[in-house]
Enzyme design. Structure first.
Site, PDB file in Angstrom:
ATOM      1  N   SER A 135       3.607   3.424  -5.832  1.00 57.72           N
ATOM      2  CA  SER A 135       4.160   2.386  -5.005  1.00 57.72           C
ATOM      3  C   SER A 135       2.995   1.390  -4.689  1.00 57.72           C
ATOM      4  CB  SER A 135       4.536   3.189  -3.878  1.00 57.72           C
ATOM      5  OG  SER A 135       4.939   2.406  -2.633  1.00 57.72           O
ATOM      6  N   TYR A 148       2.639   9.322   3.349  1.00 59.11           N
ATOM      7  CA  TYR A 148       3.141   8.378   2.012  1.00 59.11           C
ATOM      8  C   TYR A 148       2.049   7.776   1.530  1.00 59.11           C
ATOM      9  CZ  TYR A 148       6.385   6.225  -1.154  1.00 59.11           C
ATOM     10  OH  TYR A 148       6.767   5.699  -2.232  1.00 59.11           O
TER      11      TYR A 148
END
Length: 253
Positions: A135, A148
């Site tokens: 990501s 995350y």
């Protein structure tokens, strides 16, 4: 290019994982799909003619069972694509500790374990491709996403280390770092943000999600699948330990 290559795709029942599974199967790969959503997994597996297995990859035993399943079915693993993941938004002081454990296990420990378990097969045949769906948050941080961001930053480090170790054996390891991709998960986030801020969904994408990007458009899952396919091709054989950034210019400034 992918004819008869055995490819494990985690999180393959929806979103990016589904797009990759569809694309690789279309190009002749023998795809093994893993997901926690059993009904959706069964539907996708049968539609694609792929092998499939329900797995909770936050559990070590399920990671091992998935690789064993692929090896028993096809006797080798050529490609591993780690996609499975979730995102939770919460301030650090309120973040549930068990949720932290789950997210780190799913998005960092599982890719390590799956890499470890497929490594002997790839090493024996002198060829392997491991792709970690990372990501933009593997490169930069955002507030309220501690687990995350931590998992994705760790995944960047794992990718680099495994890339260095795999080079002598013909194994490349890379991560793809996109900004927001149009998936059911992101669509749900857009709807929630629009309701919370009293603005349109288009404004959520342009002014909140992609505020730091030059290209104010969501990435399509099929785009990620094409990049993954490139990394598995002969053209990508010298690319390893890299983070392929697809962020619309987010990190250019």
């Amino acid at each position: 290019m992918l004819q008869d290559k055995v490819c494990i795709v985690t999180g393959g029942a929806s979103g990016i994982g589904l797009a990759i599974a569809e694309s690789f199967a279309k190009d002749g790969a023998k795809v093994v799909i893993a997901d926690i959503n059993e009904p959706k997994l069964k539907e996708v597996g049968e539609r694609l003619g792929a092998a499939y297995m329900k797995a909770d990859l936050s559990k070590r035993e399920d990671c091992k069972a998935l690789v064993d399943f692929a090896l028993e079915r096809f006797s080798k693993v050529d490609i591993l694509i780690n996609v499975a993941g979730i995102q939770t938004v919460s301030p650090i002081e309120d973040f549930p500790e068990d949720k932290w454990d789950f997210m780190i296990n799913l998005m960092l420990t599982a890719p390590f374990l799956l890499t470890k378990y497929v490594w002997p097969s790839m090493k024996e045949q002198g060829w392997g491709r491991i792709i970690n769906l990372n990501s933009i948050h593997g490169l930069v941080a955002s507030e309220f996403k501690s687990a995350y961001v931590s998992a994705k930053h760790g995944l960047s480090g794992l990718t680099k280390t495994a890339g260095l170790e795999g080079g002598p054996y013909g194994i490349t390891v890379n991560s793809i770092c996109p900004a927001y991709v149009r998936t059911p998960l992101v669509d749900g986030q857009i709807a929630d943000q629009a309701k919370t801020h009293g603005i349109s969904k288009e404004e959520v994408v342009e002014k909140i999600m992609l505020q730091k990007a030059a290209v104010k458009k969501l990435i399509e899952p099929e785009t990620i699948a094409e990049v993954a396919k490139f990394l598995c091709s002969d053209a990508g054989k010298h690319i390893t330990g890299s983070t392929m950034t697809i962020d619309g210019g987010w990190t250019a400034g």
